[in-house]
Design a protein around this motif. Structure first.
Motif, PDB file in Angstrom:
ATOM      1  N   LEU A  11     -42.427 -14.321  29.411  1.00 19.90           N
ATOM      2  CA  LEU A  11     -41.295 -14.046  30.298  1.00 19.90           C
ATOM      3  C   LEU A  11     -40.695 -15.378  30.708  1.00 19.90           C
ATOM      4  O   LEU A  11     -41.400 -16.249  31.236  1.00 19.90           O
ATOM      5  N   VAL A  12     -39.398 -15.534  30.468  1.00 20.19           N
ATOM      6  CA  VAL A  12     -38.685 -16.738  30.887  1.00 20.19           C
ATOM      7  C   VAL A  12     -37.585 -16.301  31.849  1.00 20.19           C
ATOM      8  O   VAL A  12     -36.644 -15.615  31.447  1.00 20.19           O
ATOM      9  N   THR A  13     -37.708 -16.670  33.116  1.00 20.49           N
ATOM     10  CA  THR A  13     -36.672 -16.284  34.071  1.00 20.49           C
ATOM     11  C   THR A  13     -35.445 -17.165  33.871  1.00 20.49           C
ATOM     12  O   THR A  13     -35.541 -18.328  33.490  1.00 20.49           O
ATOM     13  N   GLY A  14     -34.288 -16.580  34.113  1.00 22.81           N
ATOM     14  CA  GLY A  14     -33.045 -17.319  33.943  1.00 22.81           C
ATOM     15  C   GLY A  14     -32.842 -17.788  32.519  1.00 22.81           C
ATOM     16  O   GLY A  14     -32.476 -18.933  32.277  1.00 22.81           O
ATOM     17  N   SER A  15     -33.049 -16.879  31.561  1.00 25.95           N
ATOM     18  CA  SER A  15     -33.066 -17.299  30.153  1.00 25.95           C
ATOM     19  C   SER A  15     -31.872 -16.808  29.343  1.00 25.95           C
ATOM     20  O   SER A  15     -31.942 -16.717  28.119  1.00 25.95           O
ATOM     21  N   LEU A  89     -45.657 -17.400  31.262  1.00 30.73           N
ATOM     22  CA  LEU A  89     -44.641 -17.237  32.300  1.00 30.73           C
ATOM     23  C   LEU A  89     -43.930 -18.564  32.478  1.00 30.73           C
ATOM     24  O   LEU A  89     -44.568 -19.582  32.771  1.00 30.73           O
ATOM     25  N   VAL A  90     -42.622 -18.556  32.318  1.00 26.75           N
ATOM     26  CA  VAL A  90     -41.820 -19.755  32.560  1.00 26.75           C
ATOM     27  C   VAL A  90     -40.858 -19.457  33.698  1.00 26.75           C
ATOM     28  O   VAL A  90     -39.951 -18.635  33.561  1.00 26.75           O
ATOM     29  N   ASN A  91     -41.102 -20.099  34.827  1.00 26.51           N
ATOM     30  CA  ASN A  91     -40.198 -19.960  35.974  1.00 26.51           C
ATOM     31  C   ASN A  91     -39.112 -21.018  35.841  1.00 26.51           C
ATOM     32  O   ASN A  91     -39.313 -22.183  36.161  1.00 26.51           O
ATOM     33  N   ARG A 133     -58.010 -12.529  33.744  1.00 21.45           N
ATOM     34  CA  ARG A 133     -58.869 -11.505  33.159  1.00 21.45           C
ATOM     35  C   ARG A 133     -58.921 -11.623  31.636  1.00 21.45           C
ATOM     36  O   ARG A 133     -59.940 -11.335  31.015  1.00 21.45           O
ATOM     37  N   ARG A 134     -57.815 -12.065  31.041  1.00 17.99           N
ATOM     38  CA  ARG A 134     -57.756 -12.210  29.583  1.00 17.99           C
ATOM     39  C   ARG A 134     -58.218 -13.602  29.126  1.00 17.99           C
ATOM     40  O   ARG A 134     -58.306 -13.853  27.922  1.00 17.99           O
ATOM     41  N   GLU A 135     -58.472 -14.479  30.091  1.00 21.04           N
ATOM     42  CA  GLU A 135     -58.964 -15.845  29.843  1.00 21.04           C
ATOM     43  C   GLU A 135     -57.980 -16.703  29.055  1.00 21.04           C
ATOM     44  O   GLU A 135     -58.359 -17.711  28.454  1.00 21.04           O
ATOM     45  N   PHE A 136     -56.745 -16.302  29.040  1.00 17.29           N
ATOM     46  CA  PHE A 136     -55.678 -17.145  28.491  1.00 17.29           C
ATOM     47  C   PHE A 136     -54.399 -16.882  29.264  1.00 17.29           C
ATOM     48  O   PHE A 136     -54.034 -15.731  29.517  1.00 17.29           O
ATOM     49  N   GLY A 137     -53.714 -17.958  29.605  1.00 15.28           N
ATOM     50  CA  GLY A 137     -52.414 -17.827  30.254  1.00 15.28           C
ATOM     51  C   GLY A 137     -51.765 -19.185  30.397  1.00 15.28           C
ATOM     52  O   GLY A 137     -52.450 -20.206  30.530  1.00 15.28           O
ATOM     53  N   ARG A 138     -50.468 -19.187  30.339  1.00 14.65           N
ATOM     54  CA  ARG A 138     -49.711 -20.412  30.520  1.00 14.65           C
ATOM     55  C   ARG A 138     -48.564 -20.152  31.501  1.00 14.65           C
ATOM     56  O   ARG A 138     -47.759 -19.241  31.287  1.00 14.65           O
ATOM     57  N   VAL A 139     -48.520 -20.952  32.551  1.00 16.45           N
ATOM     58  CA  VAL A 139     -47.376 -20.950  33.457  1.00 16.45           C
ATOM     59  C   VAL A 139     -46.721 -22.315  33.344  1.00 16.45           C
ATOM     60  O   VAL A 139     -47.380 -23.348  33.511  1.00 16.45           O
ATOM     61  N   VAL A 140     -45.455 -22.316  33.023  1.00 20.76           N
ATOM     62  CA  VAL A 140     -44.666 -23.546  32.975  1.00 20.76           C
ATOM     63  C   VAL A 140     -43.522 -23.385  33.964  1.00 20.76           C
ATOM     64  O   VAL A 140     -42.656 -22.519  33.789  1.00 20.76           O
ATOM     65  N   ASN A 141     -43.562 -24.179  35.008  1.00 21.86           N
ATOM     66  CA  ASN A 141     -42.515 -24.118  36.024  1.00 21.86           C
ATOM     67  C   ASN A 141     -41.517 -25.242  35.782  1.00 21.86           C
ATOM     68  O   ASN A 141     -41.890 -26.417  35.723  1.00 21.86           O
ATOM     69  N   ILE A 142     -40.272 -24.869  35.604  1.00 22.49           N
ATOM     70  CA  ILE A 142     -39.236 -25.870  35.386  1.00 22.49           C
ATOM     71  C   ILE A 142     -38.815 -26.388  36.758  1.00 22.49           C
ATOM     72  O   ILE A 142     -38.052 -25.748  37.476  1.00 22.49           O
ATOM     73  N   ALA A 143     -39.372 -27.532  37.102  1.00 17.41           N
ATOM     74  CA  ALA A 143     -39.056 -28.158  38.385  1.00 17.41           C
ATOM     75  C   ALA A 143     -37.838 -29.052  38.182  1.00 17.41           C
ATOM     76  O   ALA A 143     -36.786 -28.589  37.757  1.00 17.41           O
ATOM     77  N   SER A 144     -37.979 -30.326  38.461  1.00 13.82           N
ATOM     78  CA  SER A 144     -36.863 -31.262  38.352  1.00 13.82           C
ATOM     79  C   SER A 144     -37.396 -32.640  38.663  1.00 13.82           C
ATOM     80  O   SER A 144     -38.441 -32.789  39.309  1.00 13.82           O
ATOM     81  N   VAL A 145     -36.670 -33.658  38.222  1.00 12.64           N
ATOM     82  CA  VAL A 145     -36.969 -35.001  38.706  1.00 12.64           C
ATOM     83  C   VAL A 145     -36.927 -35.009  40.231  1.00 12.64           C
ATOM     84  O   VAL A 145     -37.625 -35.790  40.893  1.00 12.64           O
TER      85      VAL A 145
END
Length: 268
Positions: A11-15, A89-91, A133-145
């Protein structure tokens, strides 16, 4: 590393445009199914789905969800989970307004904090337990400088991005021991772009161009010469490719990081 997200759902928000669309396309190129999200008309949503499929997604589907509403975010994450277990999950969704503290009003503060910071809290709140629970997950939050350094007339935005970096580090600590090298574990990281070719910064370019008495090129140079030593803007695809790499199993020990893509901005 092409194909390392085969069978995974992201899921990529704002995509539907900008960095978010670029991230979705990079994840698609790595084999992921993509849940597209954003503020879009039916035609815009369909166009984004088509772009993501063309980039390699086995499936792409648009999901609605008002990121200012915690209940709506819960429904969004559940809808994606029902479509397929949420592995990535990409915020990315974000808003910005350049305004001084003296001139900023409560509505501006509330809107920026809601979309840039609170929404990421809510998506992680709903998504991370299932990833664990699935023992795998990636969260990438697009922050900023601006999650690492400050600039004048951006107090709400800077506050939201500093908060996003800090919150991501807390989440990284809470989930650091989940899973294994073999499963890939659960990681939470931030990418902190500097000046990037997106519609979000066009008002600032226009303002600088007017100040310089020139066109867009002069406005870009004025922006970059002040902050970004490389004097080059990043392309959104470069942010997308970094996000896709962070989602590889071999990145299992990269968590809690805030990675600048800023042409040396934060090295000064």
């Amino acid at each position: 590393m092409s194909g390392h997200l085969a069978g995974k759902t992201a899921l990529v928000t704002g995509s539907v445009q900008g960095i978010g669309l670029a991230v979705a396309k990079s994840l698609a190129g790595a084999g992921a199914r993509i849940a597209v999200h954003g503020l879009a008309s039916e035609a815009e949503a369909a166009a984004a789905e088509d772009e993501v499929r063309a980039a390699g997604a086995t499936e792409a589907k648009f999901f609605e969800g008002d990121l200012r509403d915690a209940a709506a975010i819960g429904k969004l994450v559940k809808a994606v989970e029902d479509w397929g277990p949420l592995d990535v999950l990409v915020n990315n969704a974000g808003v910005q307004k350049t305004v001084s503290i003296a001139d900023a009003d409560a509505a501006t503060w509330d809107a920026i904090i809601a979309v840039n910071l609170s929404a990421a809290f809510h998506t992680m709140h709903y998504a991370l337990p299932n990833m664990a629970r699935r023992e795998f997950g990636r969260v990438v939050n697009i922050a900023s400088v601006h999650g690492l350094v400050a600039s004048k007339e951006k107090a709400p935005y800077v506050a939201s991005k500093f908060g996003l970096v800090g919150m991501s580090r807390v989440a990284a600590l809470e989930y650091a021991s989940v899973g294994s090298r073999e499963t890939g574990g659960v990681t939470i990281n931030c990418i902190c772009p500097g000046w990037t070719e997106t519609a979000l910064i066009e008002p600032q370019i226009e303002a600088r161009a007017q100040q310089a008495g020139g066109g867009r090129a002069e406005g870009v140079r004025a922006l970059l010469s002040e902050k970004q030593p490389s004097l080059r803007m990043s392309d959104p695809s470069e942010i997308g490719d970094l996000a896709a790499w962070l989602c590889h199993k071999t990145a299992h020990n990269i968590t809690g990081a805030a990675i600048p893509v800023d042409g040396g901005w934060t090295s000064q």
